[in-house]
Write a protein that holds these residues in place. Sequence first.
Motif, short mmCIF file in Angstrom:
data_model
loop_
_atom_site.label_atom_id
_atom_site.label_comp_id
_atom_site.label_asym_id
_atom_site.label_seq_id
_atom_site.Cartn_x
_atom_site.Cartn_y
_atom_site.Cartn_z
N THR A 142 -0.31 1.01 -17.56
CA THR A 142 -0.92 -0.03 -18.37
C THR A 142 -1.00 -1.30 -17.56
N THR A 143 -1.69 -2.30 -18.13
CA THR A 143 -1.83 -3.57 -17.44
C THR A 143 -0.78 -4.59 -17.86
N ALA A 144 0.21 -4.14 -18.64
CA ALA A 144 1.25 -5.08 -19.06
C ALA A 144 2.09 -5.50 -17.89
N TYR A 145 2.60 -6.75 -17.94
CA TYR A 145 3.44 -7.27 -16.87
C TYR A 145 4.88 -6.82 -17.09
N SER A 146 5.62 -6.74 -16.01
CA SER A 146 7.04 -6.43 -16.08
C SER A 146 7.79 -7.62 -16.66
N ALA A 147 8.94 -7.37 -17.30
CA ALA A 147 9.75 -8.45 -17.85
C ALA A 147 10.30 -9.34 -16.76
N ASP A 148 10.46 -8.77 -15.54
CA ASP A 148 10.94 -9.55 -14.41
C ASP A 148 9.76 -10.24 -13.76
N PRO A 149 9.70 -11.59 -13.79
CA PRO A 149 8.54 -12.28 -13.22
C PRO A 149 8.32 -11.96 -11.75
N SER A 150 9.39 -11.66 -11.03
CA SER A 150 9.25 -11.38 -9.60
C SER A 150 8.57 -10.05 -9.35
N LYS A 151 8.48 -9.20 -10.38
CA LYS A 151 7.89 -7.87 -10.20
C LYS A 151 6.56 -7.72 -10.92
N ARG A 152 5.98 -8.84 -11.38
CA ARG A 152 4.70 -8.76 -12.05
C ARG A 152 3.61 -8.31 -11.08
N LEU A 153 2.67 -7.55 -11.60
CA LEU A 153 1.59 -7.04 -10.76
C LEU A 153 0.61 -8.15 -10.44
N PRO A 154 0.23 -8.31 -9.18
CA PRO A 154 -0.73 -9.35 -8.84
C PRO A 154 -2.10 -9.05 -9.42
N ALA A 155 -2.80 -10.10 -9.77
CA ALA A 155 -4.11 -9.92 -10.39
C ALA A 155 -5.24 -10.29 -9.45
N ASP A 156 -4.96 -10.64 -8.21
CA ASP A 156 -6.00 -11.07 -7.29
C ASP A 156 -6.17 -10.13 -6.12
N VAL A 157 -5.77 -8.83 -6.28
CA VAL A 157 -5.96 -7.85 -5.22
C VAL A 157 -7.41 -7.39 -5.22
N GLU A 158 -7.98 -7.21 -4.05
CA GLU A 158 -9.38 -6.82 -3.92
C GLU A 158 -9.49 -5.54 -3.10
N VAL A 159 -10.40 -4.65 -3.52
CA VAL A 159 -10.71 -3.45 -2.73
C VAL A 159 -11.54 -3.89 -1.54
N SER A 160 -10.95 -3.81 -0.34
CA SER A 160 -11.62 -4.32 0.86
C SER A 160 -12.43 -3.26 1.59
N ASN A 161 -12.08 -1.98 1.43
CA ASN A 161 -12.82 -0.94 2.16
C ASN A 161 -12.63 0.40 1.48
N VAL A 162 -13.69 1.24 1.53
CA VAL A 162 -13.65 2.60 1.00
C VAL A 162 -14.11 3.54 2.11
N ASP A 163 -13.27 4.53 2.44
CA ASP A 163 -13.56 5.45 3.54
C ASP A 163 -13.33 6.88 3.06
N PHE A 164 -14.09 7.81 3.63
CA PHE A 164 -13.94 9.23 3.30
C PHE A 164 -13.93 10.02 4.60
N ARG A 165 -12.98 10.96 4.71
CA ARG A 165 -12.84 11.77 5.91
C ARG A 165 -12.58 13.22 5.52
N ARG A 166 -12.86 14.11 6.46
CA ARG A 166 -12.61 15.54 6.27
C ARG A 166 -11.37 15.95 7.04
N GLY A 167 -10.44 16.65 6.37
CA GLY A 167 -9.24 17.14 7.02
C GLY A 167 -9.49 18.44 7.75
N GLU A 168 -8.52 18.83 8.59
CA GLU A 168 -8.67 20.06 9.38
C GLU A 168 -8.68 21.30 8.51
N ASP A 169 -8.07 21.24 7.31
CA ASP A 169 -8.02 22.40 6.43
C ASP A 169 -9.16 22.41 5.42
N GLY A 170 -10.21 21.60 5.64
CA GLY A 170 -11.33 21.56 4.73
C GLY A 170 -11.13 20.65 3.55
#
Length: 694
Positions: A142-170
């Motif tokens: 969920t998007t609820a914050y933790s009761a401990d302020p030091s452990k609250r989830l940051p709200a300003d994180v940004e997806v900077s890159n999206v990459d896709f690769r193929r592994g050796e096992d397909g």
Amino acid sequence: MTRQGAPLGRFAGLAAAAIALLAFTVPAFAENILQQVRHEPGAGGQVDIILQFSGPVGDVQSFTTESPPRIAFDLADTRNGLSERRVVVGTGATSAVSAVEAGGRTRVVVDLFRPADYQTRTEGNNLVISVGGSQGGAAVGTTAYSADPSKRLPADVEVSNVDFRRGEDGSGRLIVSFSGDGADAHLRTEGDKLVLDVPNARLGAGLERRLDVVDFATPVQTIEPRAHQGATRFTLSTAGAYESMAYQTGNQYVLEVSPRAEATVAAPTGRPAPREYSGRPVTFNFQDIPVRTVLQLMAEESELNIVASDSVQGNVTLRLVNVPWDQAMEIVLRAKSLDQRRDGNVIWVAPQSELAAYEQAREDARIALEQRAELISEYVPINYGRAEDIASLLTEESKTSQGGGAGAGDSQQGFLSPRGSVSFDRRTNTLLIVDIPQKVDEVKALVAMLDRPVEQVLIEGRIVIATEDFARDLGVRLGASSTNIRNPRGDFESGGFDVNLPITNPAGAIGFSLLRGGFTLDLELAALQSEGRGEVISNPRIITANQQEAVIKQGDEIGYVTLQQGAGGTGNFTVEFKEVVLELRVTPTITQDDRVFLDMNIKKDEVEGFTTTPLYSVPNISKREITTGVLVDNGQTVVIGGVYEFSSREDLSKVPFLGDLPALGNLFRRKGNTSTKAELLVFVTPRILKIEQR
């Protein structure tokens, strides 16, 4: 329904534990049985632990502890009927559930990764324990914050890159990079799609576009990043049977989608095959959990001893569903740049650099001991091979000296240590080895394996040349004469044959003469038919050792005269010779399954006549030759080559115009038919001659 508050204080917990322990000492008859423990995902990221009993749930008392974080339930008049002592959960804040019976009571202990709230409720014969996903009531997912302020989830994180690769096992690997740590990612399955939600991260500019990854040949077909209600959602469409796992470390989230075993795509040629895992499947859903805690869970699942170095630190976030525990452990180690070394049932986990430094130091110590070890001498007689060849093999260099050879140097020499040397004596075919005891033993074991009698092969060949000739010849002689004809001298004379088309050898001829008045008509018909068959068989045989070339030949040398041009236009006649032989040249190789590979050349020459010149004659040589390699079973006969020749010829001689007349024209023409057939076949039979080992 009852709700338990935050964990009790240490004193209250110890008091409750003491009361519970006293209660265990009171004997009672176990009227109820704990039959099963299972877990299911609950609402809001919680996990529901379901205790199933044989009858209605009785009196339940509970308490919590802070270090380590646990929730304990005491069940009066209850017997433990579980087949497993510990059930791994690995979801939310819950690590595992264990049960133990004593004194007619059963205690159920819920191990936690961190302190968390819980609720209990009764549903028929089931006791349901709902454990919160995080401390203070915040549920994982969920998007609820933790009761401990030091452990609250940051709200300003940004997806900077999206990459896709193929592994050796397909497998297909989606790698999502964030601008910082703390992204809260959650994965779920919707039909044939995988949906990844990151509620506290916004999608970077230019990344909201559909990715077609069909050409990668993985279960993933398309990837659609979308901004969704202020968060980010990735939708992956799939095809075929697959398995998914995900882990998060630092500012990267990795989702790997692999084809199942029955649908695995073969690895490209030249690449190593993917590793196979055999551990029991586990399911983990960790959010920012210490790596050392994960290793403790791995030790419990694998029933092995895991020793973690003091330098193993940090937290990890990952979600694994039905993944073998050994594969899960490898993923965790890879995510934190760790590695493992196994010795029996003990696994040592440490940073890769630390393990490399340890192994390097151990190798340096071994080399130092070898350099200080005492040298010994050993004489090794060679029975079947040549000591000189084996010495060259041991040192990877040729040895030469008077009566033998020697070799030594400051660097590693083949199978010898840097201080080792090997000599050989040709007369007694003996090796002299000087080295440290360990290397001497290794060399002696190697020589014992190599110095064995070599098997031999009998190769028998048959060369068959079959010929067949057929000839038919029809001819006629026809003439007329008159006794009333005067010659220039005035005398009367008779005439001879005027049409002369005879056969070469008139074995059968019929002559007719018709006389009337002074005229005579002579007719002679002749016919010949001949047939001939011939067969020439050559049978060369030879015995040779395995992988040793053998040659056998039989025949003549035909001499002929040649003219060698000299200075001034003069010439000298010289006699030269040409081999006309039957030759078998073969190199056999015995395979491990008692078959023979033959690299061979078979040749058969014959003199067909001579070409005569004004000065000398030159022989005409007919050559038949086969060069091939063939794999043959022991004792099997195989045809390795064959040539079939056929020639046909028709000859016709006739008198112009008269020979073309119908019916009557046969008296004015001659016919000849000739046909020749020749066939060459080569048969080979190898037989392995076994040698008894002594």
